[in-house]
Write a protein that holds these residues in place. Structure first.
Motif, PDB file in Angstrom:
ATOM      1  N   ARG A  72       0.808  -1.218   0.000  1.00 64.35           N
ATOM      2  CA  ARG A  72       0.000   0.000   0.000  1.00 64.35           C
ATOM      3  C   ARG A  72       0.843   1.271   0.000  1.00 64.35           C
ATOM      4  O   ARG A  72       0.406   2.310  -0.453  1.00 64.35           O
ATOM      5  CB  ARG A  72      -0.922   0.010   1.218  1.00 64.35           C
ATOM      6  CG  ARG A  72      -1.934  -1.141   1.243  1.00 64.35           C
ATOM      7  CD  ARG A  72      -2.947  -1.024   0.125  1.00 64.35           C
ATOM      8  NE  ARG A  72      -3.899  -2.112   0.116  1.00 64.35           N
ATOM      9  CZ  ARG A  72      -5.026  -2.120   0.811  1.00 64.35           C
ATOM     10  NH1 ARG A  72      -5.322  -1.110   1.610  1.00 64.35           N
ATOM     11  NH2 ARG A  72      -5.864  -3.145   0.733  1.00 64.35           N
ATOM     12  N   GLN A  73       2.043   1.191   0.553  1.00 64.71           N
ATOM     13  CA  GLN A  73       2.904   2.361   0.676  1.00 64.71           C
ATOM     14  C   GLN A  73       4.336   1.889   0.873  1.00 64.71           C
ATOM     15  O   GLN A  73       4.569   0.719   1.197  1.00 64.71           O
ATOM     16  CB  GLN A  73       2.456   3.218   1.868  1.00 64.71           C
ATOM     17  CG  GLN A  73       2.522   2.496   3.211  1.00 64.71           C
ATOM     18  CD  GLN A  73       1.823   3.258   4.310  1.00 64.71           C
ATOM     19  OE1 GLN A  73       0.657   3.595   4.210  1.00 64.71           O
ATOM     20  NE2 GLN A  73       2.563   3.547   5.389  1.00 64.71           N
ATOM     21  N   PRO A  74       5.313   2.783   0.662  1.00 63.27           N
ATOM     22  CA  PRO A  74       6.714   2.380   0.855  1.00 63.27           C
ATOM     23  C   PRO A  74       6.968   1.926   2.295  1.00 63.27           C
ATOM     24  O   PRO A  74       6.330   2.404   3.235  1.00 63.27           O
ATOM     25  CB  PRO A  74       7.487   3.658   0.526  1.00 63.27           C
ATOM     26  CG  PRO A  74       6.582   4.443  -0.343  1.00 63.27           C
ATOM     27  CD  PRO A  74       5.194   4.156   0.149  1.00 63.27           C
ATOM     28  N   ILE A  75       7.896   0.998   2.443  1.00 64.27           N
ATOM     29  CA  ILE A  75       8.259   0.477   3.753  1.00 64.27           C
ATOM     30  C   ILE A  75       9.652   0.987   4.121  1.00 64.27           C
ATOM     31  O   ILE A  75      10.626   0.699   3.413  1.00 64.27           O
ATOM     32  CB  ILE A  75       8.274  -1.065   3.745  1.00 64.27           C
ATOM     33  CG1 ILE A  75       6.915  -1.610   3.299  1.00 64.27           C
ATOM     34  CG2 ILE A  75       8.651  -1.603   5.126  1.00 64.27           C
ATOM     35  CD1 ILE A  75       6.940  -3.096   2.982  1.00 64.27           C
ATOM     36  N   PRO A  76       9.781   1.747   5.211  1.00 64.55           N
ATOM     37  CA  PRO A  76      11.112   2.194   5.635  1.00 64.55           C
ATOM     38  C   PRO A  76      11.886   1.042   6.285  1.00 64.55           C
ATOM     39  O   PRO A  76      11.327   0.254   7.051  1.00 64.55           O
ATOM     40  CB  PRO A  76      10.821   3.299   6.654  1.00 64.55           C
ATOM     41  CG  PRO A  76       9.360   3.606   6.516  1.00 64.55           C
ATOM     42  CD  PRO A  76       8.720   2.346   6.034  1.00 64.55           C
ATOM     43  N   LEU A  77      13.158   0.970   5.967  1.00 65.33           N
ATOM     44  CA  LEU A  77      14.062   0.014   6.594  1.00 65.33           C
ATOM     45  C   LEU A  77      15.237   0.789   7.180  1.00 65.33           C
ATOM     46  O   LEU A  77      15.711   1.751   6.582  1.00 65.33           O
ATOM     47  CB  LEU A  77      14.595  -0.994   5.573  1.00 65.33           C
ATOM     48  CG  LEU A  77      13.581  -1.794   4.756  1.00 65.33           C
ATOM     49  CD1 LEU A  77      14.314  -2.697   3.761  1.00 65.33           C
ATOM     50  CD2 LEU A  77      12.680  -2.618   5.652  1.00 65.33           C
ATOM     51  N   ARG A  78      15.696   0.366   8.324  1.00 70.14           N
ATOM     52  CA  ARG A  78      16.844   1.034   8.953  1.00 70.14           C
ATOM     53  C   ARG A  78      18.051   0.111   8.844  1.00 70.14           C
ATOM     54  O   ARG A  78      18.038  -1.009   9.367  1.00 70.14           O
ATOM     55  CB  ARG A  78      16.544   1.362  10.409  1.00 70.14           C
ATOM     56  CG  ARG A  78      17.500   2.367  11.026  1.00 70.14           C
ATOM     57  CD  ARG A  78      16.885   2.997  12.256  1.00 70.14           C
ATOM     58  NE  ARG A  78      17.758   3.998  12.875  1.00 70.14           N
ATOM     59  CZ  ARG A  78      17.851   5.259  12.466  1.00 70.14           C
ATOM     60  NH1 ARG A  78      17.157   5.654  11.413  1.00 70.14           N
ATOM     61  NH2 ARG A  78      18.639   6.113  13.096  1.00 70.14           N
ATOM     62  N   LEU A  79      19.074   0.554   8.157  1.00 71.30           N
ATOM     63  CA  LEU A  79      20.263  -0.260   7.892  1.00 71.30           C
ATOM     64  C   LEU A  79      21.412   0.198   8.776  1.00 71.30           C
ATOM     65  O   LEU A  79      21.769   1.376   8.795  1.00 71.30           O
ATOM     66  CB  LEU A  79      20.667  -0.141   6.422  1.00 71.30           C
ATOM     67  CG  LEU A  79      22.034  -0.736   6.028  1.00 71.30           C
ATOM     68  CD1 LEU A  79      22.071  -2.241   6.266  1.00 71.30           C
ATOM     69  CD2 LEU A  79      22.350  -0.405   4.575  1.00 71.30           C
ATOM     70  N   LEU A  80      21.974  -0.757   9.515  1.00 70.99           N
ATOM     71  CA  LEU A  80      23.193  -0.531  10.283  1.00 70.99           C
ATOM     72  C   LEU A  80      24.251  -1.475   9.737  1.00 70.99           C
ATOM     73  O   LEU A  80      24.097  -2.694   9.801  1.00 70.99           O
ATOM     74  CB  LEU A  80      22.954  -0.776  11.767  1.00 70.99           C
ATOM     75  CG  LEU A  80      22.001   0.234  12.419  1.00 70.99           C
ATOM     76  CD1 LEU A  80      20.822  -0.463  13.057  1.00 70.99           C
ATOM     77  CD2 LEU A  80      22.731   1.085  13.434  1.00 70.99           C
TER      78      LEU A  80
END
Length: 322
Positions: A72-80
């Protein structure tokens, strides 16, 4: 077939520290406003500001926010990224918060420590939260993230070995992600899994039902409200994708299941371990005396012992995959 649920032996000083911590935490929570007197959006904002049980999150300058397509919408991902610059793979992390609270940005320091200990890059998923986005929205986002991590992401970043981990409701979503990948996408790309203090039965296991109102992070009322918000459209609490304790649990990757004896969700971990053992799965279980719900997120000797064991499990299982 034998079943074993060992309670980890730790130094008495750690037990005393954890016991005192639990008492202090209960007193702290009792002095705070009831989180359910506010709409979830307000409680989330209060948590971001540090006006709750937890301090305001400290964002790492080393973290990078990615965005991938969702249903439905973009999915944020947090990369370390692993500090070594030459990671042995990647770990997909799914945060807890009862499907209602939490964020991928809440645990940068915790995830950086896991990255250093395992030499893995870490991707934490900012899945949609209930009640604004009820079941199965959060699970859909986690599955989409898993497909990206194991597909385009793996190609782009050179990840060959992939682990998955989650705490509390995040452990629920991690397990449900594995099951849907197996059943719908006919793939099993993960080398191993870590489930910490998982909330696997939204109908509530005996330990969760009997816990009552002692506010050691979560209460029976909290768990029922989490389930109500997540299953806003009235789905059966035993739906196998909402309560993966009721799913078919064969052919899953090696896993470690851990919880504390002072966790309302203790039975969730014990029951899940029994079901995995019954399928002859490669599963390890560790139960920590005096450990509260997700005790690994606090500065405790008990947490250090548990996290070291989990990190070692992941490293060994990743190393055994080719």
């Amino acid at each position: 077939m034998s079943f074993s649920f060992p309670v980890v032996s730790v130094e008495s000083a750690m037990l005393d520290e954890a016991k005192q911590f639990n008492q202090n935490l209960i007193a702290t929570i009792q002095a705070l406003p009831d989180q359910w007197q506010f709409p979830p959006s307000v409680t989330r904002e209060r948590r971001m500001q540090g006006s709750s049980t937890f301090p305001a999150p400290e964002l790492s300058p080393n973290a990078e926010t990615l965005s991938i397509p969702g249903q439905r919408q973009p999915i944020p991902l947090r990369l370390l990224k692993a500090p070594s610059g030459a990671p042995d793979g990647v770990m997909m992390h799914i945060h807890g918060g009862g499907f209602v609270f939490g964020s991928a940005s809440f645990q940068d320091a915790y995830l950086e420590a896991r990255s250093r200990a395992t030499n893995l890059d870490i991707i934490s998923v900012d899945y949609r939260l209930a009640p604004e986005h009820p079941f199965p929205a959060g699970l859909d986002d986690c599955v989409a993230a898993a497909l990206w991590i194991t597909g385009e992401g793996a190609t782009k970043h050179g990840w060959r070995k992939i682990a998955i981990a989650g705490e509390s409701s995040g452990a629920n979503l991690a397990l449900s992600t594995l099951v849907r990948l197996r059943d719908t996408y006919k793939t099993a790309p993960f080398s191993c899994a870590a489930f910490l203090s998982g909330f696997f039965d939204l109908g509530l296991t005996p330990s969760a039902r009997n816990w009552g109102n002692k506010p050691l992070l979560i209460t029976t009322r909290d768990l029922n409200l989490f389930a109500k918000h997540y299953l806003l459209n009235g789905e059966d609490r035993q739906h196998p994708e909402a309560s993966p304790l009721f799913a078919e649990l064969h052919d899953l990757p090696p896993s470690i299941v851990t919880a504390g004896t002072q966790d309302p969700l203790l039975d969730d971990s014990l029951f899940l371990t029994s079901r995995l053992q019954a399928t002859n799965s490669d599963v390890e279980v560790e139960i920590y005396p005096n450990g509260c719900h997700v005790f690994q997120g606090f500065e405790l000797g008990l947490a250090k012992v548990s996290l070291s064991s989990i990190d070692t499990f992941i490293k060994k299982r990743m190393a055994s995959q080719f």
